[in-house]
Scaffold this active site. Sequence first.
Site, short mmCIF file in Angstrom:
data_model
loop_
_atom_site.label_atom_id
_atom_site.label_comp_id
_atom_site.label_asym_id
_atom_site.label_seq_id
_atom_site.Cartn_x
_atom_site.Cartn_y
_atom_site.Cartn_z
N ASP A 84 0.81 -1.23 0.00
CA ASP A 84 0.00 0.00 0.00
C ASP A 84 0.84 1.28 0.00
O ASP A 84 0.63 2.17 0.84
CB ASP A 84 -0.90 0.05 1.25
CG ASP A 84 -1.82 -1.14 1.40
OD1 ASP A 84 -2.16 -1.77 0.38
OD2 ASP A 84 -2.19 -1.43 2.56
N GLU A 143 -11.25 0.60 -3.67
CA GLU A 143 -10.41 1.15 -2.59
C GLU A 143 -9.16 1.75 -3.19
O GLU A 143 -9.02 1.82 -4.41
CB GLU A 143 -10.04 0.05 -1.57
CG GLU A 143 -9.23 -1.08 -2.16
CD GLU A 143 -9.02 -2.25 -1.19
OE1 GLU A 143 -9.55 -2.26 -0.08
OE2 GLU A 143 -8.31 -3.20 -1.60
O1 FUB Z 1 -3.57 -3.24 3.49
C1 FUB Z 1 -4.90 -3.41 3.86
C2 FUB Z 1 -5.82 -3.04 2.74
O2 FUB Z 1 -5.55 -3.86 1.62
C3 FUB Z 1 -5.66 -1.64 2.21
O3 FUB Z 1 -6.19 -0.67 3.03
C4 FUB Z 1 -6.34 -1.81 0.91
O4 FUB Z 1 -6.17 -0.75 0.02
C5 FUB Z 1 -5.74 -3.11 0.42
O5 FUB Z 1 -4.49 -2.93 -0.19
#
Ligand code: FUB
Length: 323
Positions: free
Chosen positions: A15, A222
Amino acid sequence: MKKSKYLVENDFMADPAVHVFEGKLYIYPSHDRESGIPENDNGDHFDMNDYHVFSTSDIENEPLTDHGVVLKVSDIAWAGRQLWDCDVAYKNGKYFMYYPLKDKTDIFRLGVAISDSPAGPFIPQPDPIRGSYSIDPAIFEDTDGTHYMYFGGLWGGQLQRYKDNKALESAYLPSGDELALPSRVVRLSDDMLGFAEEPRPVTILNQDGTPMKAGQTNRFFEASWMHLYKGKYYFSYSTGDTHLLCYAIGDNPYGPFTYQGVILTPVVGWTTHHAIAEFKGKWYLFHHDSVPSGGRTWLRSLKVVEIEYNEDGTIKTIEGGGE
Ligand code: FUB
């Protein structure tokens, strides 16, 4: 640098958020670990409990400098569990780290921590940002110095629990021809510690001008990111369960944004998440995959690859190497 390369060989980082501060490239990743929690759609297996910061003056030829642990769950008064994707912004001599964390009732909130240095350590504020919810805060500084936060994530990211910035009595995940759930954008207050307004939906339009539907494989899930290229605002994001990094272009930080295409095809591992930054005249995509851990999606490794733009400002698609 046309070939992608791994950035941290001896630990699992994911991330990435990336910015240039004080002439160096700073990388703010999530710090994956093996906690033994079984994999589920709620993302409980992403049970991270601290952050490291990395920097470099030469992303192509030098190893990163690891500045060590800069913030951990046990430092945060309101903490429950799970430090997910963070980001950092600079204003008036201070660096502000924004992070999602579940509170003691297992609800994700967004917190702020402050440092005098881009390398931390970051000292957390006593409470989460008022009115904050969900995950994946990404901070964009516009050319006039105004800072905006993009945030939100579906499923384990809890965005389906909110409508018009209010918690719903029961979560609602649209499907099919219903409108897709949007990321959110909000202007930050002058002191960088809160929201200056109500968060607004980030509208992504298809090329024919219609708003994205929940059933589209390229809809927002996301990992929001914003960058400016030749005067245009590029909103990029992960499609989650369809495993793409996509982007849309607009004329201002609030949008609407018109869909353009895929930046990165699926990688090995369930999640895909990125940052885009310019450094020393080249543009780079920072992201992660789960190749080094043998496909364990909660143990991810940071990568970088150069981005190429076409004459018309579109981005050439990069192969992620997954399915
Ligand atoms: O790392 C946890 C979660 O997985 C992140 O917040 C999302 O974007 C995904 O990468």
